[in-house]
Design an enzyme around this catalytic site. Structure first.
Site, PDB file in Angstrom:
ATOM      1  CB  THR A 170      -0.925   0.034   1.232  1.00 52.87           C
ATOM      2  OG1 THR A 170      -1.668  -1.189   1.301  1.00 52.87           O
ATOM      3  CG2 THR A 170      -1.898   1.202   1.137  1.00 52.87           C
ATOM      4  CG  HIS A 191       6.796 -14.702  10.342  1.00 52.95           C
ATOM      5  ND1 HIS A 191       8.081 -14.749   9.834  1.00 52.95           N
ATOM      6  CD2 HIS A 191       6.919 -14.346  11.647  1.00 52.95           C
ATOM      7  CE1 HIS A 191       8.938 -14.438  10.794  1.00 52.95           C
ATOM      8  NE2 HIS A 191       8.271 -14.189  11.915  1.00 52.95           N
ATOM      9  CG  ASP A 195      12.150 -15.116   8.660  1.00 53.12           C
ATOM     10  OD1 ASP A 195      11.009 -15.541   8.934  1.00 53.12           O
ATOM     11  OD2 ASP A 195      13.136 -15.851   8.471  1.00 53.12           O
TER      12      ASP A 195
END
Length: 217
Positions: A170, A191, A195
């Site tokens: 965004t 995740h 990471d």
């Protein structure tokens, strides 16, 4: 048609992390940063290129450099990597105050990408369908823009989105501070595939693209 290449779980260094954050503790996270876009904005002012298209191309370029941001789950739930992913991005219908989602095939040549993407934005600025081109391809990732306001934090909450591995971006409104032009960017990441190290690398590569915008043309 492009097909994703399966990941060999037996040799994949990320296997334990992937399984933990996909199954044992499903987890997504968001990172919001401000990018120095001073040189980028100056280059665009001297060019006929569209700002939003340039932003989308820069995002697609860094995404396509890294397997972790092109990872997908196959029908049987196994991880695989697309050879290329394509940006799907929003365009506002100002009269209706709704937006449409369009997509363009990624091209590593910015000029070639711009020649396809810019007309799409113009064509669908009055679209009344959410997906005027039909559904985006499965190897796409999402970009949206909020050019009406800047922000220092932005988080999406996706119900039952634990199998959505593609990043979501965004963009915010430029803000000027201390003589620099800053671009807010929020990155939503799963995740299981990436990471903080991987997302930081992507953000830093994007910073480098904006700092040396010779590619704008």
């Amino acid at each position: 048609m492009e097909t994703p290449a399966p990941i060999d779980l037996a040799t994949w260094p990320r296997r334990q992390h992937f399984e933990h954050y996909l199954q044992a503790s499903p987890c997504t996270y968001a990172m919001t940063v401000e990018l120095d876009a001073t040189a980028f904005v100056e280059a665009l002012r001297a060019s006929s290129r569209k700002t939003y298209v340039a932003q989308v191309w820069a995002l697609a370029t860094v995404v396509n450099r890294h397997d972790e941001f092109r990872t997908v789950l196959t029908g049987d739930g196994a991880p695989a990597v697309w050879p290329t992913v394509h940006p799907a991005f929003t365009v506002l219908n100002a009269e209706r105050e709704t937006f449409a989602c369009v997509w363009a095939p990624y091209d590593p040549d910015f000029g070639a990408f711009h020649d396809i993407a810019a007309p799409l934005l113009a064509e669908h600025a009055s679209a009344t369908e959410f997906f005027p081109q039909g559904a985006p391809p499965p190897n796409s990732f999402d970009v949206s823009s909020l050019p009406w306001t800047s922000f220092t934090g932005f988080t999406l909450n996706i119900r039952d989105g634990w199998r959505h591995l593609a990043p979501i971006f965004t963009l915010g409104r430029y803000v000027e501070r201390d003589g620099r032009v800053l671009l807010p960017l929020a990155v939503q990441v799963h995740h299981a595939v990436a990471d903080g190290f991987h997302t930081s690398r992507l953000v830093n590569e994007l910073r480098a693209l904006l700092a040396d915008p010779a590619w704008v043309g």
